[in-house]
Design a protein around this motif. Structure first.
Motif, PDB file in Angstrom:
ATOM      1  N   VAL A 168       0.628  -1.162   0.325  1.00  0.00           N
ATOM      2  CA  VAL A 168       0.030  -0.307  -0.196  1.00  0.00           C
ATOM      3  C   VAL A 168       0.654   0.871   0.336  1.00  0.00           C
ATOM      4  O   VAL A 168       0.707   2.403  -0.994  1.00  0.00           O
ATOM      5  CB  VAL A 168      -0.958   0.056   1.070  1.00  0.00           C
ATOM      6  N   ARG A 169       2.020   0.955   0.856  1.00  0.00           N
ATOM      7  CA  ARG A 169       2.591   2.630   0.769  1.00  0.00           C
ATOM      8  C   ARG A 169       3.667   2.578  -0.580  1.00  0.00           C
ATOM      9  O   ARG A 169       3.582   3.750  -1.401  1.00  0.00           O
ATOM     10  CB  ARG A 169       4.085   2.015   2.007  1.00  0.00           C
ATOM     11  N   MET A 170       4.235   1.450  -1.183  1.00  0.00           N
ATOM     12  CA  MET A 170       4.341   1.428  -2.740  1.00  0.00           C
ATOM     13  C   MET A 170       3.443   2.453  -3.737  1.00  0.00           C
ATOM     14  O   MET A 170       3.555   2.824  -4.527  1.00  0.00           O
ATOM     15  CB  MET A 170       4.992   0.481  -3.244  1.00  0.00           C
ATOM     16  N   LEU A 171       2.300   1.791  -3.134  1.00  0.00           N
ATOM     17  CA  LEU A 171       1.612   2.560  -4.091  1.00  0.00           C
ATOM     18  C   LEU A 171       1.177   3.802  -4.022  1.00  0.00           C
ATOM     19  O   LEU A 171       0.171   4.788  -4.532  1.00  0.00           O
ATOM     20  CB  LEU A 171      -0.273   1.580  -3.940  1.00  0.00           C
ATOM     21  N   GLY A 172       1.180   4.269  -2.897  1.00  0.00           N
ATOM     22  CA  GLY A 172       1.658   5.615  -3.007  1.00  0.00           C
ATOM     23  C   GLY A 172       0.257   6.385  -1.557  1.00  0.00           C
ATOM     24  O   GLY A 172       0.172   7.194  -2.157  1.00  0.00           O
ATOM     25  N   ALA A 229     -12.144   6.850  -4.869  1.00  0.00           N
ATOM     26  CA  ALA A 229     -11.823   6.429  -6.556  1.00  0.00           C
ATOM     27  C   ALA A 229     -10.642   6.451  -7.015  1.00  0.00           C
ATOM     28  O   ALA A 229     -10.096   5.246  -7.679  1.00  0.00           O
ATOM     29  CB  ALA A 229     -12.707   7.431  -7.819  1.00  0.00           C
ATOM     30  N   GLY A 230      -9.856   7.671  -5.913  1.00  0.00           N
ATOM     31  CA  GLY A 230      -8.972   7.602  -6.170  1.00  0.00           C
ATOM     32  C   GLY A 230      -7.818   6.309  -5.767  1.00  0.00           C
ATOM     33  O   GLY A 230      -7.096   6.049  -6.290  1.00  0.00           O
ATOM     34  N   LEU A 231      -8.407   6.353  -4.997  1.00  0.00           N
ATOM     35  CA  LEU A 231      -7.808   4.890  -3.820  1.00  0.00           C
ATOM     36  C   LEU A 231      -8.315   3.631  -4.924  1.00  0.00           C
ATOM     37  O   LEU A 231      -7.550   3.397  -4.747  1.00  0.00           O
ATOM     38  CB  LEU A 231      -8.087   5.100  -2.329  1.00  0.00           C
ATOM     39  N   ARG A 232      -8.901   3.753  -5.118  1.00  0.00           N
ATOM     40  CA  ARG A 232      -9.491   1.806  -5.987  1.00  0.00           C
ATOM     41  C   ARG A 232      -8.673   2.206  -7.094  1.00  0.00           C
ATOM     42  O   ARG A 232      -7.843   1.029  -7.334  1.00  0.00           O
ATOM     43  CB  ARG A 232     -11.134   2.025  -6.036  1.00  0.00           C
ATOM     44  N   LYS A 233      -8.509   3.188  -7.805  1.00  0.00           N
ATOM     45  CA  LYS A 233      -7.535   3.584  -8.919  1.00  0.00           C
ATOM     46  C   LYS A 233      -6.395   2.688  -8.371  1.00  0.00           C
ATOM     47  O   LYS A 233      -5.599   2.406  -8.831  1.00  0.00           O
ATOM     48  CB  LYS A 233      -7.585   4.336  -9.061  1.00  0.00           C
ATOM     49  N   ALA A 234      -5.813   3.398  -7.347  1.00  0.00           N
ATOM     50  CA  ALA A 234      -4.554   2.968  -7.119  1.00  0.00           C
ATOM     51  C   ALA A 234      -3.850   1.625  -6.431  1.00  0.00           C
ATOM     52  O   ALA A 234      -2.733   0.761  -6.359  1.00  0.00           O
ATOM     53  CB  ALA A 234      -3.756   4.172  -5.249  1.00  0.00           C
ATOM     54  N   LEU A 235      -5.232   1.192  -6.254  1.00  0.00           N
ATOM     55  CA  LEU A 235      -4.939  -0.680  -5.398  1.00  0.00           C
ATOM     56  C   LEU A 235      -5.430  -0.984  -7.038  1.00  0.00           C
ATOM     57  O   LEU A 235      -4.934  -2.282  -6.211  1.00  0.00           O
ATOM     58  CB  LEU A 235      -6.161  -0.656  -4.688  1.00  0.00           C
TER      59      LEU A 235
END
Length: 129
Positions: A37-41, A122-128
């Motif tokens: 999760v950290r690597m995903l920002g 939405a931004g979190l879903r996109k990152a994940l």
């Protein structure tokens, strides 16, 4: 997306038989998820402070396939299996030299301030994804 996280087996991770104590695999995969999760920002502290969202393990299915031992260098491979509005299912494999020793399917749910499931932004879903 696949994330790889390396972990070394220390003496404290083993049981009387000299193999990794079964509960420690859960610690290994938790560390790997945090780093993924950290690597995903995604800053989980900020997510909680600003959005009131935290992640909790809802379900875990685990298979212990072969033992890891003291001083082994292990790799935890994390990949998304399913992504829903409020939940994410991850496959996490703990491997040694490419051999899968432990496999877990982990269902996480996003919880709001009232400890009830909430839709991920939405931004979190996109990152994940």
């Amino acid at each position: 997306m696949i994330n790889r996280f390396t972990v070394r087996v220390y003496y404290e991770d083993t049981d009387l038989a000299g193999i990794v104590y079964y509960a420690n695999y859960l610690k290994f995969i938790e560390r790997a998820r945090t780093e993924w999760v950290r690597m995903l920002g995604v800053d989980q502290t900020r997510l909680k402070a600003e959005e009131g969202i935290v992640f909790a393990v809802r379900r875990l299915e685990a298979d212990y396939l072969a033992p890891a031992k003291f001083d082994d260098e292990l790799e935890v491979v994390t990949q998304t299996d399913q992504l829903g509005g409020a939940r994410i299912v991850l496959q996490q494999d703990v491997t040694r030299d490419g051999q899968v020793l432990f496999r877990a399917m982990v269902t996480l749910v996003a919880l709001g301030p009232d400890d009830r499931p909430v839709r991920m932004p939405a931004g979190l879903r996109k990152a994940l994804h």
